[in-house]
Design a protein around this motif. Structure first.
Motif, short mmCIF file in Angstrom:
data_model
loop_
_atom_site.label_atom_id
_atom_site.label_comp_id
_atom_site.label_asym_id
_atom_site.label_seq_id
_atom_site.Cartn_x
_atom_site.Cartn_y
_atom_site.Cartn_z
N HIS A 170 59.29 -61.25 -29.17
CA HIS A 170 59.05 -62.09 -27.99
C HIS A 170 59.74 -63.45 -28.11
O HIS A 170 59.65 -64.27 -27.21
N GLY A 184 52.64 -60.46 -24.24
CA GLY A 184 52.87 -60.05 -22.86
C GLY A 184 51.62 -59.41 -22.29
O GLY A 184 50.65 -59.17 -23.00
N LEU A 185 51.64 -59.14 -21.01
CA LEU A 185 50.50 -58.53 -20.36
C LEU A 185 50.92 -57.98 -19.02
O LEU A 185 52.02 -58.24 -18.52
N ASP A 186 50.05 -57.16 -18.44
CA ASP A 186 50.34 -56.48 -17.18
C ASP A 186 49.51 -57.06 -16.04
O ASP A 186 49.06 -56.33 -15.16
N ARG A 187 49.30 -58.33 -16.08
CA ARG A 187 48.58 -59.03 -15.01
C ARG A 187 49.15 -60.44 -14.92
O ARG A 187 49.94 -60.87 -15.76
N ARG A 232 56.65 -59.83 -22.27
CA ARG A 232 57.10 -58.54 -21.74
C ARG A 232 55.88 -57.63 -21.54
O ARG A 232 54.92 -57.67 -22.31
N SER A 233 55.94 -56.81 -20.51
CA SER A 233 54.86 -55.88 -20.19
C SER A 233 54.85 -54.72 -21.18
O SER A 233 55.81 -54.51 -21.93
N LYS A 234 53.79 -53.92 -21.15
CA LYS A 234 53.71 -52.73 -22.00
C LYS A 234 54.86 -51.78 -21.71
O LYS A 234 55.43 -51.17 -22.62
N GLU A 235 55.22 -51.64 -20.43
CA GLU A 235 56.33 -50.76 -20.08
C GLU A 235 57.63 -51.27 -20.68
O GLU A 235 58.44 -50.49 -21.21
N GLU A 236 57.84 -52.56 -20.63
CA GLU A 236 59.05 -53.13 -21.21
C GLU A 236 59.06 -52.98 -22.72
O GLU A 236 60.11 -52.71 -23.33
N SER A 285 47.10 -52.50 -25.96
CA SER A 285 46.73 -53.84 -26.38
C SER A 285 46.57 -53.85 -27.90
O SER A 285 46.09 -52.88 -28.49
N SER A 308 50.69 -56.54 -26.96
CA SER A 308 50.69 -55.09 -27.09
C SER A 308 51.33 -54.70 -28.41
O SER A 308 52.05 -55.50 -29.03
#
Length: 269
Positions: free
Chosen positions: A163, A194-197, A220-224, A241, A262
């Motif tokens: 990150h 990172g997080l998805d919110r 960065r999101s979990k998908e990233e 997480s 994550s």
């Protein structure tokens, strides 16, 4: 301030280092006034950061223990910071394993100098000054080649470091560079902020501090994060997480809503 004898003379101790700030969050003693001041700035706007750092370190412990159970005996810890407060060689020693090899790599001169002082009498370890963003250069280091046998599985650890690598520097290419050096049965351990919110106001304030620090932070999101692994095979439960990766009760429960990191472990088949 008094300069410790292990701190290189050309290092500005008034400039905070992410490695030493992290050590401060973990309750370690290997940090300076500038690091503590920056850490306190972050903690004032987001007190949960210290707990998140401990959660990340607990993930590292669980991942290393799991890979040791799988028979892995070689670990390359990239962007390792200062190897204190439950780091890789301690986890392995606690498991009663005596034939493991651990190489720590960091680009911070103070982290490298202090790590060498800490590990001077620890067999099976080495400390390398290197930039993890250049896998070929790191892997070519004599200490890496001398201690690790790349005809056998290696665990590559990229814990809480990518990150700090922006997209234009190719974090996925960095992962691929290390994975390419491992034989089948090697592993890659990764955690990432990172997080998805949406960020809360407190998280926005903390993020702003890190974005203006000497080492800016990229969320960065979990998908990233999942995409960083390329064609490696993710172990169950995948990218989750940090505190949800194979929890075993070795960490304090996270405060609801404070999961902003994550983690995952993947195998090279």
């Amino acid at each position: 301030m008094d300069r410790p004898n292990w701190a290189p003379a050309d290092v500005d101790l008034d400039r905070p280092s992410v490695a030493r700030v992290y050590d401060y969050y973990l309750g370690g003693s290997h940090n300076f006034a500038a690091d503590r001041a920056f850490g306190e700035q972050v903690l004032r706007v987001m007190p949960a950061v210290a707990g998140l750092a401990r959660s990340n370190r607990a993930f590292l412990r669980r991942a290393v223990r799991e890979l040791a159970r799988q028979g892995v005996r070689q670990f390359l810890d990239l962007g390792s910071g200062i190897p204190t407060v439950g780091n890789v060689h301690e986890v392995i020693a606690d498991a009663g394993i005596t034939d493991a090899r651990v190489v720590y790599v960091d680009h911070d001169p103070v982290a490298v100098a202090h790590s060498r002082a800490i590990l001077a009498d620890v067999p099976g370890t080495a400390v390398v000054a290197g930039d993890l963003r250049s896998p070929a250069d790191v892997l070519a280091q004599p200490q890496v080649q001398g201690l690790l046998d790349f005809t056998r599985p290696v665990a590559f650890l990229l814990v809480a470091v990518l990150h700090f690598v922006p997209d234009e520097m190719g974090p996925a290419d960095i992962v691929a560079g290390y994975a390419a050096a491992g034989v089948p049965g090697s592993y890659l351990v990764l955690s990432h902020a990172g997080l998805d919110r949406a960020l809360t106001p407190a998280e926005e304030d903390a993020y702003r501090l890190y974005r203006t620090s000497p080492t800016p932070l990229i969320l960065r999101s979990k998908e990233e994060v999942a995409k960083l692994f390329g064609d490696l095979t993710l172990l169950e439960p995948g990218v989750v997480s940090t505190h949800h990766w194979r929890p075993d009760g070795d960490e304090e429960p996270p405060v609801e809503g404070n999961a902003i990191g994550s983690a995952a472990v993947a195998r090279k088949d």
